[in-house]
Motif scaffolding. Structure first.
Motif, PDB file in Angstrom:
ATOM      1  N   UNK A 157       4.143   1.561   2.301  1.00 64.90           N
ATOM      2  CA  UNK A 157       5.300   2.457   2.178  1.00 64.90           C
ATOM      3  C   UNK A 157       5.306   3.529   3.261  1.00 64.90           C
ATOM      4  N   UNK A 158       4.098   3.890   3.749  1.00 65.71           N
ATOM      5  CA  UNK A 158       4.041   4.985   4.724  1.00 65.71           C
ATOM      6  C   UNK A 158       2.845   4.801   5.648  1.00 65.71           C
ATOM      7  N   UNK A 159       2.963   5.390   6.823  1.00 67.20           N
ATOM      8  CA  UNK A 159       1.853   5.368   7.775  1.00 67.20           C
ATOM      9  C   UNK A 159       1.594   6.778   8.266  1.00 67.20           C
ATOM     10  N   UNK A 160       0.334   7.039   8.558  1.00 67.42           N
ATOM     11  CA  UNK A 160      -0.041   8.326   9.166  1.00 67.42           C
ATOM     12  C   UNK A 160      -0.710   7.996  10.490  1.00 67.42           C
ATOM     13  N   UNK A 161      -0.159   8.562  11.553  1.00 67.77           N
ATOM     14  CA  UNK A 161      -0.698   8.267  12.877  1.00 67.77           C
ATOM     15  C   UNK A 161      -1.910   9.153  13.144  1.00 67.77           C
ATOM     16  N   UNK A 162      -3.067   8.522  13.280  1.00 67.21           N
ATOM     17  CA  UNK A 162      -4.291   9.285  13.538  1.00 67.21           C
ATOM     18  C   UNK A 162      -4.826   9.003  14.937  1.00 67.21           C
ATOM     19  N   UNK A 163      -3.997   8.434  15.800  1.00 65.45           N
ATOM     20  CA  UNK A 163      -4.451   8.083  17.153  1.00 65.45           C
ATOM     21  C   UNK A 163      -4.989   9.321  17.862  1.00 65.45           C
TER      22      UNK A 163
ATOM     23  N   UNK B 124       0.836  -1.199   0.000  1.00 66.31           N
ATOM     24  CA  UNK B 124       0.000   0.000   0.000  1.00 66.31           C
ATOM     25  C   UNK B 124       0.875   1.255   0.000  1.00 66.31           C
ATOM     26  N   UNK B 125       0.299   2.360  -0.458  1.00 68.12           N
ATOM     27  CA  UNK B 125       1.023   3.637  -0.406  1.00 68.12           C
ATOM     28  C   UNK B 125       0.982   4.223   1.005  1.00 68.12           C
ATOM     29  N   UNK B 126      -0.147   4.008   1.670  1.00 65.72           N
ATOM     30  CA  UNK B 126      -0.330   4.668   2.969  1.00 65.72           C
ATOM     31  C   UNK B 126      -1.354   3.907   3.802  1.00 65.72           C
TER      32      UNK B 126
END
Ligand SMILES: NC(=O)N[C@H]1NC(=O)NC1=O
Ligand SMILES: [Zn+2]
Ligand SMILES: [Zn+2]
Length: 464
Positions: free
Chosen positions: A55-61, A16-18
């Protein structure tokens, strides 16, 4: 019939991209803990936990993941009045407030967008300037009946008409005859018509009554546009929609009485929907008297009782969409001792929607779903973009924003991304803040800043 859209195949063998991790996903049905997996600009996973490689993660916690807002009502005024706002400034301010798409009005650009050539010109400009996706309204004015088919074919999202003086010479109001003929033609073409619903004769009559008394302050201006002005126009437009079979959207409804008229027409099977704007839900006549020019708009902002009744209408589903009607001007047009001469239009695209979220902060799990409906899902549906936009769901564009409910923040002029730092919301405090906005899986706005190398916006065509 809506065109069939291809849903991307599951990304099984791909990376996945994100992945958007640990957030609270907001849909019109409710709020739940889930993660988003994004590939090539689309949401391909929506699950309690996304386990694919990425490839990347965005932390939405600790944050809400809200669908990208679709603002169906902005005046970015380019070409021709770029110094009033412009597509670059306007779309940035929108993105800073959680917006992923805008529909630009045919005025106050110069020339106004009244034919296919005008649409192509504005489209090319927006493709260069806008950081969010966009659609374009065409104008319906006396005399451009034979341009409507061309506007439809060029991809106009709908037609906009003014039933009262627009304040812009090149965009004359429709009289009853031209509105009726325009709606008849629009119905044939499958185009929706949006009206600015204020009755011109009544508005002039009440205005003259104030001016005859030499009253020119904010209070007099409010008195010059009582609710009857709006109601008379809504009655006429809904009647015409019934007669012609035209899809009608009444923009910036300012009063619960106006919403009630629209409900009555819907009960008679008239195809009509109601938009209100953030300022009618956030401000009252007292604020207009206090703030002056930044809070001047038409129809004007009403009293507290009506403001609260509009919230009831919104919660009950009687308001279908909420837009900003962002319509700024340079400071010199916002300064005159005569309130009647001040430019009517509120610059609220950056903070209006966040302040609606703030107003619901204490009841977020109950009310955010309603906001997700009026700010995204319903807009996409009404304008036939729902095969691509409007919801956090697998197969749709990865348009979303992250919303934090944190410590109260005081809004300052310095944080405005609009060309001119004029807003009725400066000085207000908000707990709700948009920290990130993504369009088709790419960051436009992150951690309170414009993302470097933001992609440009794409033109959206209704699915005719
Ligand atoms: N021309 C224009 O943008 N008018 C807008 N401003 C406003 O306050 N109401 C409108 O319709
Ligand atoms: Zn209007
Ligand atoms: Zn407008």
């Amino acid at each position: 019939m809506p065109r069939k859209r291809e849903i991307p195949a599951p990304a099984e063998p791909d990376t996945l991209d994100l992945i958007v991790r640990g957030g609270r996903i907001v849909t019109p049905e409710g709020v739940h803990d889930a993660e988003l997996g994004i590939l090539e600009g689309k949401i391909v996973r929506l699950a309690p936990e996304v386990t694919d490689r990425t490839h990347a993660e965005l932390d939405a916690a600790g944050r809400y993941v809200f669908p990208g807002i679709i603002d169906a009502h902005v005046h970015f005024n380019e070409p021709g009045r770029t110094e009033w706002e412009g597509l670059a400034h306007g779309s940035l301010a929108l993105a800073a407030g959680g917006g992923a798409c805008f529909f630009d009005m045919p005025l106050n650009s110069e020339p106004p967008l009244l034919d296919a050539a005008g649409l192509r010109t504005k489209r090319a400009l927006a493709e260069q300037q806008a950081c969010t996706d966009f659609a374009l309204w065409g104008g319906l004015v006396p005399g451009n009946l034979d341009k409507l088919a061309g506007l439809r074919d060029a991809g106009a999202i709908g037609l906009k008409a003014f039933m009262s003086n627009s304040g812009i010479e090149s965009f004359p109001r429709v009289d009853a005859k031209s509105l009726h003929a325009g709606m008849k033609r629009a119905a044939k073409l499958g185009l929706l018509v949006a009206v600015h619903a204020e009755d011109d004769a009544l508005a002039s009559q009440f205005t003259n009554a104030q001016l005859a008394k030499k009253k020119t302050d904010a209070k007099a201006w409010l008195a010059s546009r009582p609710v009857e002005v709006e109601l008379a126009a809504i009655r006429q437009a809904t009647e015409f929609a019934g007669e012609t079979g035209c899809a009608l959207h009444i923009v910036h409804v300012s009063s619960p009485e106006g919403i009630a008229l629209i409900e009555e027409a819907r009960a008679q099977r008239v195809d009509v929907t109601a938009e209100t704007c953030s300022h009618y839900l956030l401000l009252t006549d007292k604020d207009v008297a206090k703030l002056g020019a930044p809070a001047k708009c038409a129809p004007p902002i009403r009293d507290e009782k009506r403001r609260l009744a509009l919230w009831d209408d919104l919660r009950a589903g009687r308001i279908h969409t909420v837009g900003s009607d962002h319509s700024p001007s340079p400071p010199d047009l916002k300064t005159s001792p005569n309130f009647f001469e001040i430019w009517g239009g509120i610059g609220g695209v950056q903070h209006g929607f966040q302040l609606l979220m703030n107003a619901c902060a204490a009841t977020a799990d109950k009310d955010f779903p309603r906001l997700a409906a009026v700010l995204a899902r319903n807009v996409a549906r009404r304008f036939r973009l729902d095969g691509r936009k409007g919801r956090l769901a697998e197969g749709l564009d990865a348009d979303f924003c992250l919303v934090e409910l944190g410590a109260p923040h005081k809004i300052t002029a310095a944080e405005l991304w609009t060309r001119h730092p004029i807003s009725p919301y400066i000085g207000r405090t908000t707990r709700a803040r948009v920290t990130h906005t993504y369009v088709r899986g790419r960051a436009i706005w992150s951690d309170g800043n414009v993302s470097p190398g933001s992609p440009k916006g794409q033109f959206l065509n209704p699915e005719i």
